[in-house]
Design a protein around this motif. Structure first.
Motif, short mmCIF file in Angstrom:
data_model
loop_
_atom_site.label_atom_id
_atom_site.label_comp_id
_atom_site.label_asym_id
_atom_site.label_seq_id
_atom_site.Cartn_x
_atom_site.Cartn_y
_atom_site.Cartn_z
N UNK A 103 0.99 -1.14 0.09
CA UNK A 103 0.07 0.05 0.01
C UNK A 103 0.83 1.28 0.08
N UNK A 104 1.93 1.28 0.91
CA UNK A 104 2.81 2.44 1.20
C UNK A 104 3.31 2.54 -0.25
N UNK A 105 3.94 1.77 -1.00
CA UNK A 105 4.66 1.69 -2.19
C UNK A 105 3.67 2.22 -3.40
N UNK A 106 2.43 1.77 -3.40
CA UNK A 106 1.50 2.07 -4.36
C UNK A 106 1.14 3.54 -4.33
N UNK A 107 1.07 4.10 -3.24
CA UNK A 107 0.60 5.49 -3.01
C UNK A 107 1.87 6.36 -2.99
N UNK A 108 3.02 5.68 -3.12
CA UNK A 108 4.31 6.39 -3.18
C UNK A 108 4.70 7.49 -1.83
N UNK A 109 4.35 6.77 -0.88
CA UNK A 109 4.62 7.26 0.58
C UNK A 109 6.13 7.58 0.53
N UNK A 110 6.59 8.64 0.81
CA UNK A 110 8.12 8.86 1.07
C UNK A 110 8.65 8.08 2.06
N UNK A 111 9.85 7.48 1.85
CA UNK A 111 10.74 6.67 2.69
C UNK A 111 10.69 7.20 4.18
N UNK A 112 11.06 8.44 4.20
CA UNK A 112 11.30 9.05 5.58
C UNK A 112 9.72 9.11 6.36
N UNK A 113 8.64 9.24 5.59
CA UNK A 113 7.48 9.21 6.22
C UNK A 113 6.90 7.80 6.71
N UNK A 114 7.33 6.91 5.89
CA UNK A 114 7.22 5.36 6.39
C UNK A 114 8.08 4.89 7.39
#
Length: 153
Positions: A103-114
């Motif tokens: 989900x995080x990759x699909x929505x392109x959540x920045x690595x620092x935020x995840x």
């Protein structure tokens, strides 16, 4: 005495009005102003947007791609909000860590935020963050799991 000869008058030449050419030129410029930007932007519009924004409905894509069984994802507010229930140690019902990563990759959540989301502890309470096109509120408890509410702006 002879009278001087006057040159014969030139034949009458009809002058053409420049008005039709002027109107044609104005219409041509107006058409160029309207259509050229549309032609130039049609190809670059998809390339300029991030992948998540290029999808028609990124939240729906995340649900269908990462949680086909509908165990931990729920769409709300006319598909503008995605509620994510992560699995925890004591409450295993919800998204697994691999599905959460999907989900995080699909929505392109920045690595620092995840990384910040996973580093949150229960004592931190509910935290918030955002990235282009989205905002998120989350809580993280090892017993209950990582729970997120992602809102598309």
């Amino acid at each position: 005495m002879t009278q001087p000869r006057h040159p014969s008058p030139p034949p009458h030449v009809r002058k053409r009005s420049p008005l039709p050419w002027l109107i044609f030129a104005v219409l041509l410029v107006a058409a160029g102003i309207v259509f050229v930007p549309k032609l130039l932007n049609s190809d670059s519009a998809d390339a300029a947007q991030p992948v998540a924004a290029a999808e028609q409905d990124p939240l729906l894509v995340a649900v269908s791609k990462c949680d086909p069984e509908k165990e931990g994802l729920e769409l709300k507010s006319r598909n503008r909000q995605l509620v994510i229930n992560g699995a925890g140690d004591k409450f295993p019902v919800g998204l697994s860590e691999s599905a959460m990563t999907c989900v995080l990759d699909t929505l392109q959540v920045p690595g620092a935020l995840s990384s910040r989301m996973y580093a949150t502890v229960a004592a931190d309470g509910q935290l918030q963050g955002d990235w282009p096109g989205f905002s998120v509120a989350w809580t993280h408890n090892t017993d209950k799991g990582l729970d997120l509410t992602v809102t598309r702006n």
